[in-house]
Design a protein around this motif. Structure first.
Motif, short mmCIF file in Angstrom:
data_model
loop_
_atom_site.label_atom_id
_atom_site.label_comp_id
_atom_site.label_asym_id
_atom_site.label_seq_id
_atom_site.Cartn_x
_atom_site.Cartn_y
_atom_site.Cartn_z
N MET A 80 46.54 38.04 35.20
CA MET A 80 47.65 38.43 36.07
C MET A 80 48.10 37.26 36.92
N ALA A 81 47.14 36.50 37.45
CA ALA A 81 47.48 35.33 38.27
C ALA A 81 48.21 34.27 37.44
N ILE A 82 47.86 34.17 36.16
CA ILE A 82 48.51 33.21 35.26
C ILE A 82 49.92 33.68 34.89
N ARG A 83 50.05 34.96 34.52
CA ARG A 83 51.32 35.48 34.01
C ARG A 83 52.29 35.88 35.12
N HIS A 84 51.74 36.27 36.27
CA HIS A 84 52.57 36.76 37.38
C HIS A 84 52.13 36.11 38.69
N PRO A 85 52.21 34.78 38.77
CA PRO A 85 51.67 34.09 39.95
C PRO A 85 52.32 34.51 41.27
N GLU A 97 46.00 25.43 36.48
CA GLU A 97 47.35 25.21 37.00
C GLU A 97 47.69 26.14 38.17
N LEU A 98 46.76 27.02 38.53
CA LEU A 98 47.05 27.97 39.60
C LEU A 98 47.01 27.31 40.97
N SER A 99 47.75 27.90 41.89
CA SER A 99 47.68 27.49 43.30
C SER A 99 47.56 28.76 44.14
N VAL A 100 46.48 29.50 43.91
CA VAL A 100 46.26 30.77 44.59
C VAL A 100 44.90 30.71 45.29
N PRO A 101 44.80 31.23 46.53
CA PRO A 101 43.48 31.31 47.16
C PRO A 101 42.55 32.15 46.30
N ILE A 116 30.56 30.19 37.21
CA ILE A 116 30.70 28.76 37.48
C ILE A 116 31.94 28.21 36.78
N ALA A 117 32.14 28.62 35.52
CA ALA A 117 33.31 28.15 34.77
C ALA A 117 34.61 28.63 35.42
N THR A 118 34.61 29.86 35.94
CA THR A 118 35.80 30.37 36.62
C THR A 118 36.10 29.54 37.86
N ALA A 119 35.07 29.32 38.68
CA ALA A 119 35.26 28.56 39.92
C ALA A 119 35.68 27.12 39.63
N ASP A 120 35.12 26.55 38.58
CA ASP A 120 35.49 25.17 38.21
C ASP A 120 36.95 25.09 37.75
N ALA A 121 37.43 26.18 37.14
CA ALA A 121 38.79 26.16 36.58
C ALA A 121 39.86 26.36 37.63
N VAL A 122 39.62 27.23 38.60
CA VAL A 122 40.66 27.55 39.59
C VAL A 122 40.57 26.56 40.75
N PRO A 123 41.61 25.77 40.96
CA PRO A 123 41.54 24.76 42.03
C PRO A 123 41.24 25.38 43.39
N GLY A 124 40.22 24.84 44.05
CA GLY A 124 39.89 25.28 45.40
C GLY A 124 39.11 26.58 45.47
N ALA A 125 38.73 27.17 44.34
CA ALA A 125 38.03 28.45 44.38
C ALA A 125 36.66 28.30 45.05
N ARG A 126 36.28 29.33 45.79
CA ARG A 126 34.97 29.36 46.44
C ARG A 126 34.03 30.21 45.60
N GLY A 186 37.67 38.18 54.16
CA GLY A 186 37.91 36.82 54.66
C GLY A 186 38.95 36.09 53.84
N LEU A 187 38.87 36.26 52.51
CA LEU A 187 39.85 35.61 51.63
C LEU A 187 41.25 36.15 51.86
N THR A 188 41.38 37.48 51.88
CA THR A 188 42.72 38.07 51.99
C THR A 188 43.34 37.78 53.35
N ALA A 189 42.53 37.81 54.42
CA ALA A 189 43.06 37.51 55.76
C ALA A 189 43.54 36.07 55.83
N ALA A 190 42.73 35.15 55.27
CA ALA A 190 43.13 33.74 55.28
C ALA A 190 44.39 33.52 54.45
N ALA A 191 44.49 34.22 53.32
CA ALA A 191 45.67 34.06 52.46
C ALA A 191 46.93 34.56 53.17
N GLU A 192 46.80 35.60 53.98
CA GLU A 192 47.95 36.13 54.71
C GLU A 192 48.43 35.13 55.76
N ARG A 193 47.50 34.35 56.32
CA ARG A 193 47.89 33.36 57.32
C ARG A 193 48.59 32.16 56.69
#
Length: 288
Positions: free
Chosen positions: A121-126, A224-228, A246-256, A281-288
């Motif tokens: 969904m993040a890829i197809r509907h960023p 290629e994503l730029s999503v928190p 680990i592979a997911t976190a490595d793929a998404v830039p900035g993922a925790r 914590g993630l959703t609140a930070a993303a809203e800011r």
């Protein structure tokens, strides 16, 4: 009784928790699992953290549309031509549900196959995904093959009746559940019974599995994503082992990446407050 919405050409069963004015949080469940596997207590915990929580049945499970005419896929080397639909189609269902609910975007969290759908969904509907939480998931099955025991449990034969379905669910979860936490047999049996009563469709689960196997590796597009983004994973997961997280976190830039000792392929109740705090914590930070 679930609410219903028309989305992406199908009917989707859903319900909500919390104030409509809260941060919208779409929860996507995993292979063969219905929205009731997002426990009401956990959904309430998320709602109390300021979210408007939406959980729903994916296509081919629960009270959403089932693709009975597509039959049961045969397994072996699966290509996109062999699967009636792909994870991208299921991601389009989720985006369509947002349309039906009048939401331009939402925070999205998914477990296992639901994490794969959230990634798609993040890829197809960023523009529709405010933040991405991928839980016990992977960019591709090849990144984290299941153990032999977990795969055998996953591929158990269809059950002839409700009692057998409950017994097999208990057998499966004994293999893949969190070894570091108490095994909640009563909860698993209750959910298995409710799931059977809502809709028992082994062929639908097989179609979902075919979608997973035929959808390819998302890692190049995740880069290629730029999503928190947040990745949660159990260190003792047998069905989608830790390398998938680990592979997911490595793929998404900035993922925790947050991992949990003793956690397998489920959401142990003692960890619900931690999961809710991490997602909040993630959703609140993303809203800011």
């Amino acid at each position: 009784m679930a609410l219903r919405a028309s989305a992406n050409g199908i009917e989707i069963a859903y319900d909500t928790f919390g104030s409509p004015g809260g941060r919208p949080l779409l929860l996507i469940m995993g292979l063969g699992s219905q929205m009731i596997h997002w426990d009401e207590e956990f959904c309430t915990l998320l709602a109390d953290g300021g979210h408007h929580v939406i959980r729903f049945d994916n296509r081919d499970v629960g009270e959403s549309t089932h693709f009975h005419d597509a039959g049961t896929p045969s397994f072996g080397p699966v290509s996109s031509a062999d699967a009636p639909y792909l994870l991208g189609d299921m991601a389009d269902d989720a985006a369509g549900l947002l349309d039906a609910l009048g939401l331009e975007s939402a925070h999205v969290a998914g477990v296992s196959m639901g994490g794969m759908i959230a990634q798609a969904m993040a890829i197809r509907h960023p523009d529709r995904v405010r933040s991405l939480t991928s839980i016990m998931s992977t960019p591709s099955p090849q990144a984290a093959p299941p153990t032999e025991a977990a795969m055998a449990a996953l591929m158990s034969p269809p059950s002839p009746d409700r009692e057998t379905a409950i017994a097999r669910a208990l057998e499966t979860w004994k293999v893949i559940a969190s070894p570091g936490y108490p095994f909640d047999a009563d909860r698993i049996a209750r959910l298995a019974g409710l799931s059977y009563d809502r809709a028992y469709d082994p062929a639908g689960v097989a179609r979902q599995l075919a979608a997973i196997m035929a959808s390819g590796d998302r890692a190049p597009l995740l880069k290629e994503l730029s999503v928190p983004a947040l990745v949660l994973h159990g260190e003792q997961d047998q069905l989608v082992p830790l390398p998938g997280g680990i592979a997911t976190a490595d793929a998404v830039p900035g993922a925790r990446l947050v991992t949990y000792p003793g956690m397998g392929h489920d959401l142990p109740r003692p960890l619900w407050p931690e999961f809710a705090a991490e997602i909040g914590g993630l959703t609140a930070a993303a809203e800011r």
